[in-house]
Design an enzyme around this catalytic site. Structure first.
Site, PDB file in Angstrom:
ATOM      1  N   ASP A   4      63.085  90.132  40.446  1.00  0.00           N
ATOM      2  CA  ASP A   4      62.864  88.760  39.962  1.00  0.00           C
ATOM      3  C   ASP A   4      64.130  87.946  40.237  1.00  0.00           C
ATOM      4  OD1 ASP A   4      61.922  86.551  38.671  1.00  0.00           O
ATOM      5  OD2 ASP A   4      62.235  87.340  36.648  1.00  0.00           O
ATOM      6  N   MET A   5      63.989  86.840  40.946  1.00  0.00           N
ATOM      7  CA  MET A   5      65.147  86.003  41.247  1.00  0.00           C
ATOM      8  C   MET A   5      65.673  85.381  39.953  1.00  0.00           C
ATOM      9  SD  MET A   5      65.007  86.636  44.359  1.00  0.00           S
ATOM     10  CE  MET A   5      66.475  85.747  44.848  1.00  0.00           C
ATOM     11  N   TYR A  37      65.015  78.138  41.111  1.00  0.00           N
ATOM     12  CA  TYR A  37      65.122  76.795  41.707  1.00  0.00           C
ATOM     13  C   TYR A  37      66.574  76.296  41.644  1.00  0.00           C
ATOM     14  CZ  TYR A  37      59.982  76.225  41.733  1.00  0.00           C
ATOM     15  OH  TYR A  37      58.636  76.351  41.964  1.00  0.00           O
ATOM     16  N   ASP A  58      58.909  83.721  43.106  1.00  0.00           N
ATOM     17  CA  ASP A  58      60.226  84.380  43.074  1.00  0.00           C
ATOM     18  C   ASP A  58      60.177  85.810  42.525  1.00  0.00           C
ATOM     19  OD1 ASP A  58      59.855  83.919  40.338  1.00  0.00           O
ATOM     20  OD2 ASP A  58      61.980  83.540  40.002  1.00  0.00           O
ATOM     21  N   GLU A  59      59.036  86.448  42.634  1.00  0.00           N
ATOM     22  CA  GLU A  59      58.901  87.813  42.096  1.00  0.00           C
ATOM     23  C   GLU A  59      58.227  88.722  43.115  1.00  0.00           C
ATOM     24  OE1 GLU A  59      57.260  88.359  37.800  1.00  0.00           O
ATOM     25  OE2 GLU A  59      56.621  86.431  38.615  1.00  0.00           O
TER      26      GLU A  59
END
Ligand code: DCP
Length: 705
Positions: free
Chosen positions: A18-19, A23, A120-121
């Site tokens: 996970d980032m 954003y 983002d995952e």
């Protein structure tokens, strides 16, 4: 709800990556001067500084939260840097974030099966990589272990006070006297640490990860230590993790089911579920859900990591909160046009880059009625087959909206209120393209692909305004359909999450747009599920240009095959019956090789009548629809183009020239349709029709019957 396989000794190695404050990181990469500063990304909106949608970890220390607006964030953290989401067409443009997510996916996918779960995952199945490492270069034999791996959090690993945490982790990774599953997880620790470093080197983004034996546990773990850290769940620690985990934190249990478990069963943590036998849970919640609950209480989940690097759907949406609610049809149409333009761009670039086509267009809206007792009523989502081309998507989306609105406020409300203040308001609008499937490999041309789909479930002569008609999409052979290939959507955040297919709506204008095809000689246009698919050359850029000549050859070949097959079956009868044949009409006309599977309409005009018989003929599907309509022109000339109807390829044919032998050449079910339509009593079987008893008589204005 996924039904888990009851595997208690799962020895897969699954990672959830996970980032971190994604954003914000994307914006900080664009503006490096923001790095290390409290920063938040705000949604395009002037009201109170816009809504925060991503908050950096520096800003979180000050108490800044995603639920705040820019002005509130400034109050708790005056030095916060607020960056606005890029805007295009008056709405947030998320392309930069999507592309940044794709960069990460392309790196992570190098080590194993990779599933892009959101913007983002990512889930990774690293089992093979871990087994290989264990066999060839086991962690136990390593003298040095990478620093990033040593920073891992291993759940259940007890540290003695004052002991070196990294040394404890190193010992855990290096253990010889442990089971195969823990050894595999140790490999997973090293692989994921390496991958995360690689992501950082190549993209400058940090991410966090969970490493466990299944997706559910990996996902729970990835959020436990952020940013830029990884957490491991050995099987011995599963109970400890779940015992204290609030039930509503579990995926799928944030809603009604979680509330019911709390209120009706007294279940507050996942561990509390352990007290109930499986049968009891099944009795209360049904077989599948009961079993699923029993399994998750034990940390069991058989859900596979799907190999999928591309999104399952594309969506474009915008909210219109409070006073910004859209209250007129033209205002809705304006915004729908913007959303459709964006959607069209995205599906075309997906087609161009990934050779994938979307098949379903869906419109979702949220709405309110100002004077309504039935305030619970939701604006219905509507779907229809997706036609490529911005104008077509806009037209179809608007039709879907109107159908939804009719259902929502009632026909009377739509008609009487028109463009004026209507008593309804739209607070959110979105359009989405789903059922995205690759153009089958082995299909050497896109045109051929369309050709394969032309066995339509629609006739070209569907009744107009056939809202809510059920229709089925037929996918070409080799293209998967069905729920396994389109499982529950884990669609990217900020993209549209699709409900299951709702009512299908037939196109209100089932036009063939042949004129348009002529104007765009390079465009491909094929009937697909009764709808015309137009793809302009500019949209297909590279991929299409190479194929065009071959496509033309393929289609002409296909058409030839159809003709010879049909002729083979009917040949003898044709010879016997001369040229007064609908098949001969079809054969003699080939305005465009791409048109072979389009419905050809043969309009037999009754002289002096104001009604004519129209026959839509689908050569591939051998289907035909018959209807009556007002003539546009009554030239009466045989085989002449119908000048009055510019939108359709139509032929006028003197009805007097058609006798039963012509109809005899049609497939039997079509003959039946014609007989039934013309007049069941007047039709005489096989060649017994009297010369004076012609079809035109049935349309003659002077006819009394
Ligand atoms: N996002 C959004 N609107 C939301 C939630 C998220 O637009 N309501 C966007 C902005 C986020 C991105 O999606 O950066 C990823 O969402 P996450 O929930 O993963 O949150 P972050 O990545 O921002 O932070 P974290 O580090 O907590 O995962």
């Amino acid at each position: 709800m996924p039904v888990a396989k009851p595997e208690s000794s799962d020895s897969r190695v699954i990672a959830h990556v996970d980032m971190d404050c994604f954003y914000v990181q994307v914006e900080q990469r664009k503006k490096p001067q923001l790095r290390g500063l409290p920063t938040a990304v705000v949604q395009y909106n002037e009201w109170k500084g816009g809504a925060l949608i991503a908050v950096s970890y520096e800003a979180r220390k000050f108490g800044v939260k995603r639920s705040m607006r820019g002005a509130e964030a400034k109050e708790v953290c005056p030095e916060i840097q607020l960056v606005q989401v890029p805007v295009n067409r008056g709405k947030a443009d998320l392309n930069g974030y999507r592309n940044a997510g794709s960069e990460v996916v392309s790196i992570l996918s190098r080590s194993g099966r990779c599933e892009r779960a959101s913007i983002d995952e990512v889930y990774l199945d690293l089992t093979d990589a871990a087994e290989t490492m264990l066999a060839e270069n086991p962690p136990q034999s390593l003298e040095t272990i990478d620093e990033e791996a040593l920073k891992s959090h291993i759940l259940g690993l007890n540290y003695e006070d004052g002991s070196d945490v990294k040394e404890n982790v190193r010992k855990w990774i290096n253990r010889h006297n442990t089971d195969h599953r823990d050894k595999l997880l140790a490999c997973g620790i090293l692989i994921v640490a390496e991958l995360r470093m690689q992501v950082f080197k190549e993209t400058e983004f940090t991410c966090s990860a969970g490493i466990a034996h299944n997706k559910m546990l990996a996902k729970l773990a990835s959020g436990m230590n952020k940013p830029a850290q990884q957490t491991v769940v050995p099987s011995a620690s599963v109970n400890g993790l779940l015992n204290t985990l609030p039930i509503r934190k579990m995926k799928h249990l944030g809603g009604k089911l979680g509330i019911s478990l709390q209120n009706d069963m007294g279940v507050n943590t996942v561990g509390d579920l352990l007290q109930f036998p499986e049968e009891k849970l099944q009795e209360r919640y049904g077989i599948n859900t009961g079993t699923w609950l029993w399994n998750i209480a034990r940390g069991i989940s058989g859900e596979e990591v799907e190999g999928r690097l591309l999104p399952k759907s594309h969506g474009s949406g915008k909210t219109f909160p409070g006073p910004r609610a859209l209250k007129t049809v033209p205002a809705v149409q304006h915004w729908l046009n913007q959303l459709c333009e964006e959607l069209s761009e995205r599906i075309c670039s997906d087609l161009d880059q990934n050779k994938r086509m979307a098949h379903t267009l869906t419109l979702h809206a949220r709405a309110y009625k100002s004077s309504d007792s039935d305030s619970q009523k939701k604006f219905p989502s509507k779907s229809c087959p997706l036609r490529y081309g911005t104008a077509k998507i806009q037209e179809d989306a608007f039709n879907l909206f109107q159908a939804g609105l009719r259902e929502y406020v009632g026909f009377y409300g739509v008609k009487t209120q028109g463009n004026h203040h209507s008593g309804w308001g739209i607070t959110s609008l979105s359009v989405s393209a789903s059922k995205i499937v690759p153009i089958p490999s082995g299909t050497c041309s896109i045109a051929k692909y369309f050709h394969g789909q032309s066995t339509s479930h629609f006739s070209s002569m569907q009744p107009l305004d056939n809202f809510n008609a059920e229709a089925t999409v037929s996918l070409p052979p080799g293209v998967y359909s069905g729920s396994e290939c389109y499982p529950e959507v884990n669609s990217p955040k900020a993209e549209v999450d699709f409900p299951k297919e709702e009512s299908w709506i037939a196109d209100t204008v089932p036009d063939l747009d042949l004129q348009e095809q002529k104007d765009l000689p390079c465009s491909l246009s094929k009937m697909q599920d009764g709808f015309t698919q137009d793809i302009s050359p500019s949209l297909l850029s590279g991929c299409l240009k190479q194929n065009q000549i071959k496509q033309q050859r393929d289609i002409t070949k296909d058409e030839g095959r159809f003709r010879s097959e049909y002729k083979g079956r009917k040949g003898k009868r044709l010879k016997d019956k001369g040229t007064a044949s609908i098949l001969e009409l079809f054969k003699s006309y080939n305005p465009n090789p791409f048109d072979s599977s389009l419905s050809q309409e043969f309009k037999k005009t009754a002289e002096g009548s104001d009604t004519r018989l129209t026959i839509g003929f689908e050569p591939k599907g051998h289907s035909l629809a018959v209807g009556k309509e007002k003539p546009m022109n009554s030239s009466g000339s045989s085989y002449s183009r119908d000048e009055g109807d510019g939108r359709r390829e139509a032929w006028s044919y003197k009805i007097d020239e058609i006798d039963q032998s012509v109809v005899d050449e049609l497939p039997p079910e079509i003959q039946d349709e014609i007989k039934a339509w013309v007049h069941p009593h007047k039709w005489r079987p096989n060649n017994t029709v009297e010369r004076g008893c012609k079809i035109s008589h049935y349309f003659s204005p002077t006819k009394k019957s």
